[in-house]
Design a protein around this motif. Sequence first.
Motif, mmCIF file in Angstrom:
data_model
loop_
_atom_site.group_PDB
_atom_site.id
_atom_site.type_symbol
_atom_site.label_atom_id
_atom_site.label_comp_id
_atom_site.label_asym_id
_atom_site.label_seq_id
_atom_site.Cartn_x
_atom_site.Cartn_y
_atom_site.Cartn_z
ATOM 1 N N UNK B 64 0.835 -1.205 0.000
ATOM 2 C CA UNK B 64 0.000 0.000 0.000
ATOM 3 C C UNK B 64 0.870 1.255 0.000
ATOM 4 N N UNK B 65 1.945 1.209 0.786
ATOM 5 C CA UNK B 65 2.823 2.382 0.878
ATOM 6 C C UNK B 65 3.554 2.620 -0.438
ATOM 7 N N UNK B 66 4.235 1.574 -0.922
ATOM 8 C CA UNK B 66 4.992 1.744 -2.172
ATOM 9 C C UNK B 66 4.069 1.898 -3.376
ATOM 10 N N UNK B 68 1.348 3.711 -3.329
ATOM 11 C CA UNK B 68 0.599 4.959 -3.230
ATOM 12 C C UNK B 68 0.960 5.879 -4.391
#
Lengths: 158, 158
Positions: B64-66, B68
């Motif tokens: 989810x972070x990478x 975004x």
Amino acid sequence: MDESHRKRGASRKRPVKARNASVKKADYEALAEFRYALRKFLAFSEEAASKAGLTPQQHQALLAIKGAPDTDWLGISQIAERLLVRHHTAVELIDRLVALGLVVRMTDPEDGRRIQVHVTKDGEERLRALSAIHIEEVKNIQPTLRKLLKQFYASGGE
Amino acid sequence: MDESHRKRGASRKRPVKARNASVKKADYEALAEFRYALRKFLAFSEEAASKAGLTPQQHQALLAIKGAPDTDWLGISQIAERLLVRHHTAVELIDRLVALGLVVRMTDPEDGRRIQVHVTKDGEERLRALSAIHIEEVKNIQPTLRKLLKQFYASGGE
DNA sequence: GAATAAATATCGTAATACGATATATATGCA
DNA sequence: TGCATATATATCGTATTACGATATTTATTC
């Protein structure tokens, strides 16, 4: 960690298999979006099951039984297989469904070890209502899903 | 519970929306197959994450972070949104990822309440390897998924 | 008919998402 | 300015559930 390998690979005419050498921002985004879409669908399903007084697994067990090709019942082991859980997990799951009156156990006349799990009238009604709205939902998300899947045609390969 | 309504609807020339009136065996089978395919994919993903020393949720948080758009970090709340869990569940999840050294917390210079969760070098490497095989897998299951989705074009409507 | 296999069941445990609650920072407005 | 309210993150106890280890029942085989 394979930067050096990539370099070596890049010196050939065509790299054999770049693999995890280059995963680009767009790839992460595509994967993240895809998983988000799956989670949304699963969340929709959980919510629907919950409104019908069922846990997601109870819903899936009912569906596995009524969705079995050729028959209208399944054994514990077969339910476990379809749900991708261990036998005894299926046993416990069926225990709860029996307690709710949504399925019944019947010993298999042809094999005393096996039990047949049948869905009751009540269980069938709940599953039918749930299935109807699920079909609607799958139809709704189809375009999105197809679009997301399409992103992977050209991804990650090299 | 809406049987009476259905009856009334059925007395018209064309039922407005038959809804859960008729869900056929083939519909149950299609739904069951579809869910089974999703479970298989998710199981593949869990297995892959596990081999990389991650829980499924940890993997999804990293992704989810990478994944975004526009940035390389996310706040706790945004992670919770993407993962469809509560804020405090995301807090605990990030706690574990920090303990593993796969992400770091940095207070947002522009808003002291917010923290930025960044993926470390190590975290990125693991995610990259996982993402590469996931892209492969999605490519593999695409035909099956498309075929299963297609079954819903004509399903359940009336 | 004794040994082995297969199907289902029981029990204790561990992991994790949640609700209720707390703390820290920001914002609005008199 | 300073207080009320909102927002973001954190803590703690609890409940659910899938699991491993183990037990029980019935089939099968030789």
